[in-house]
Write a protein that holds these residues in place. Structure first.
Motif, short mmCIF file in Angstrom:
data_model
loop_
_atom_site.label_atom_id
_atom_site.label_comp_id
_atom_site.label_asym_id
_atom_site.label_seq_id
_atom_site.Cartn_x
_atom_site.Cartn_y
_atom_site.Cartn_z
N GLU A 207 40.83 51.02 32.79
CA GLU A 207 41.20 49.61 33.64
C GLU A 207 40.84 48.53 33.04
O GLU A 207 40.32 48.47 31.88
N GLY A 208 41.31 47.46 33.68
CA GLY A 208 41.28 46.06 33.17
C GLY A 208 41.41 45.04 34.50
O GLY A 208 41.53 45.40 35.61
N THR A 209 41.21 43.83 34.05
CA THR A 209 41.52 43.00 35.05
C THR A 209 42.75 42.03 35.01
O THR A 209 42.94 41.61 33.89
N LEU A 210 43.45 41.96 36.09
CA LEU A 210 44.74 41.02 35.77
C LEU A 210 44.64 39.57 35.94
O LEU A 210 43.78 39.21 36.80
N LYS A 211 44.75 39.18 34.55
CA LYS A 211 43.91 37.84 34.41
C LYS A 211 45.23 36.90 34.73
O LYS A 211 44.87 35.88 35.17
N THR A 212 46.43 37.04 34.44
CA THR A 212 47.37 36.06 34.49
C THR A 212 48.84 36.41 34.54
O THR A 212 49.22 37.57 34.08
N TRP A 213 49.47 36.16 35.66
CA TRP A 213 51.02 36.24 35.92
C TRP A 213 51.80 35.18 34.98
O TRP A 213 51.52 34.06 35.54
N LEU A 214 52.49 35.58 34.15
CA LEU A 214 53.03 34.34 33.14
C LEU A 214 54.78 34.37 33.76
O LEU A 214 55.20 33.24 33.73
N LYS A 215 55.12 35.39 34.82
CA LYS A 215 56.22 35.14 35.28
C LYS A 215 56.24 35.42 36.63
O LYS A 215 55.42 36.44 37.24
N GLN A 216 56.72 34.48 37.66
CA GLN A 216 56.86 34.74 39.19
C GLN A 216 58.09 35.39 39.68
O GLN A 216 58.93 35.61 38.78
N VAL A 217 57.60 35.65 40.98
CA VAL A 217 58.96 36.44 41.56
C VAL A 217 60.10 35.39 41.62
O VAL A 217 60.10 34.24 41.88
N GLU B 104 59.33 41.48 42.55
CA GLU B 104 57.97 41.89 43.36
C GLU B 104 56.70 41.89 42.64
O GLU B 104 56.89 42.59 41.40
N HIS B 105 55.58 41.28 42.96
CA HIS B 105 54.32 41.46 42.45
C HIS B 105 53.43 42.44 43.22
O HIS B 105 53.50 42.33 44.34
N LEU B 106 53.11 43.39 42.74
CA LEU B 106 52.32 44.53 43.19
C LEU B 106 50.63 44.39 43.08
O LEU B 106 50.00 45.40 43.45
N ALA B 107 50.30 43.57 42.29
CA ALA B 107 48.95 43.14 42.29
C ALA B 107 48.78 41.75 42.12
O ALA B 107 49.83 41.14 41.69
N ASN B 108 47.35 41.31 42.44
CA ASN B 108 47.27 39.83 42.38
C ASN B 108 46.41 39.48 41.29
O ASN B 108 45.61 40.42 40.65
N GLU B 109 46.35 38.25 40.77
CA GLU B 109 45.36 37.71 39.46
C GLU B 109 44.11 38.26 40.01
O GLU B 109 43.55 37.90 41.33
N GLU B 110 43.23 38.63 38.91
CA GLU B 110 41.80 38.98 39.33
C GLU B 110 41.44 40.35 39.78
O GLU B 110 40.39 40.82 40.09
N ASP B 111 42.70 41.13 40.20
CA ASP B 111 42.61 42.16 40.48
C ASP B 111 42.12 43.28 39.42
O ASP B 111 42.41 43.18 38.22
N THR B 112 41.41 44.40 39.87
CA THR B 112 41.11 45.47 38.88
C THR B 112 42.33 46.31 39.00
O THR B 112 42.72 46.85 39.99
N VAL B 113 42.81 46.49 37.85
CA VAL B 113 44.06 47.62 37.68
C VAL B 113 43.75 48.64 36.65
O VAL B 113 43.20 48.34 35.66
#
Length: 447
Positions: A60-70, A102-111
């Motif tokens: 697992e890891g932490t979603l740090k950054t979305w480089l592309k938006q919806v 669509e984004h299915l997770a938010n930044e700082e979420d554990t994935v």
């Protein structure tokens, strides 16, 4: 007579019923035709992209950054998101060109590995092809070609009748209106100024940051990154597990600095790499490890593992923390080869492009705190290694050479070692060997 009227009325009703039935039939047929046409159209379904496999030891890891938006278009293999783990940053790329829906997770979420991350609708991602604008409609075919495409017996006169000529009064009124309209446009063009762009409904003015008040006792809480948490765990584990002890020595850097000054320009011109001190320390350490093999060993259970190779871990400071990429088989490299490898790994570390393979393993570590001005220090062992060599800054000091007091550049070096593997005699001997090689670099050519 009455019977004839009744028969005619019945026939009329039958005809109307038949006409209604035919009309319903046409409507049903038209509906089925439209439905069939709808179902025959190919619908592009969005593809769900999952969290990729990162490494065997990372789940697992932490979603740090979305480089592309919806709504953003992406090209194939373009980076969409960054996942931070306790060892490396993992890039998530688009499997195909298309549009993020669509984004299915938010930044700082554990994935977790295999978890749904985002949806992409396949299509032409990235920039539009050159030579054709994306919104430019195709030119309509000329009328002559359309007429020729139809059979002669089906061609119809498509030209519209010419409008009647206006009366003289209408012409005068039209000219007057045209002149008036021209004056109005001119006045508007001369007097109007571009208005500032209006803000959208969702946009809000950001409040100005509050000024700092002298003497204010403010606090800021920031969540620890996964890498920083992992570094803290490993350092504490090293303190708890290893029987750490540090020994010091001083190195006269005069000869090494003279050699570097003499050959650095030639090395840069020939090999396009800077000749620094790390290559000399790495080469001296590899030679000393051959003579003191315990410093290159490790404890696994109730066994000691001895290696006949040196995978040299080089500590590199990055904004996210200290990382230790590995120079493989450093014992077989010369100065230039070591410098090239260290420069390559250092650049990857600063750019956040290190892979797990770049940092796995390692049999001995060199840490250079001298680049930050450190004068003394006791480095911590990078388990399961047995020792770590700490370099520090160079200071000119008065020393005695052949009975004379002279000024020489002196560096204090430290060796922290695991006393479970190395005795004091072996550790001190190792550090003295390193000192002797560096104070007379020509010895390294004879070893």
């Amino acid at each position: 007579m009455l019977s004839r009227q009744i028969i005619a009325l019945a026939r009329g009703r039958a005809l109307r019923a038949d006409a209604a039935a035919v009309s319903r039939g046409w409507k049903v047929a038209t509906a089925y035709s439209r439905r069939a046409q709808f179902h025959s159209t190919k619908l592009v379904e969005a593809e769900t992209v999952k969290v990729p496999q990162m490494a065997e030891s990372i789940s697992e890891g932490t979603l740090k950054t979305w480089l592309k938006q919806v709504g953003d278009s992406v090209a194939q293999d373009e980076e969409v998101a960054t996942i931070e783990t306790d060892k490396i940053d993992v890039s998530v790329n688009a499997p195909t060109a298309g549009t993020i829906t669509e984004h299915l997770a938010n930044e700082e979420d554990t994935v977790a590995v295999g978890q749904d991350l985002f949806k992409i609708e396949p299509g032409e991602g990235g920039a539009a092809p050159q030579g054709k604008k994306p919104e430019e409609p195709e030119a309509a075919p000329p009328k002559e070609k359309e007429d020729k495409a139809e059979p002669k017996d089906q061609q119809v006169e498509k030209s519209l009748p010419e409008p009647p000529e206006p009366a003289p009064s209408d012409v005068r009124a039209k000219d007057t209106a045209g002149v008036q309209e021209g004056h109005e446009k001119k006045d508007v063009k001369e007097t109007s100024k571009p208005a500032p762009p209006a803000k959208g409904k969702g946009e809000k003015e950001k409040p100005a940051p509050a000024p700092r008040v002298a003497g204010a006792r403010t606090e800021t809480r920031v969540k620890m990154s996964r890498m920083r948490q992992r570094i803290a765990e490993r350092l504490k584990e090293s303190q708890n597990a290893a029987a750490s002890l540090t020994t010091f020595n001083e190195i006269d850097m005069h000869s090494l600095m003279e050699m570097r000054k003499k050959y650095k320009d030639e090395v840069m011109k020939t090999h396009d790499v800077k000749l620094g001190f790390m290559s000399a320390f790495a080469r001296a350490s590899c030679l000393a490890l051959k003579e003191i093999p315990n410093a290159n060993a490790a404890i696994e259970g109730d066994e000691i593992v001895y290696r006949d190779y040196v995978d040299l871990s080089v500590a590199v400071a990055t904004p996210k923390g200290l990382v230790t990429p590995v120079v493989r088989n450093a014992e077989n490299m010369n100065f230039v080869e070591i410098e090239k490898e260290i420069a390559s790994l250092g650049k990857k570390a600063r750019d956040g492009k290190l892979t797990l393979e770049d940092m796995s393993g390692g049999t001995f570590t060199i840490s250079n705190g001298g680049v930050f001005g450190s004068l003394y220090g006791t480095p911590i062992i990078n388990l399961p290694q047995a020792a770590v060599l700490g370099m520090h800054t160079i200071k000119e000091r008065p020393v005695v050479v052949d009975g004379q007091i002279v000024i020489r550049p002196i560096m204090v070096v430290a060796l922290t070692y695991d006393h479970r593997l190395l005795d004091g005699r072996e550790a001190v001997t190792f550090l003295v060997k390193v000192r002797d090689y560096l104070e007379d670099p020509r010895k390294m050519l004879l070893a």
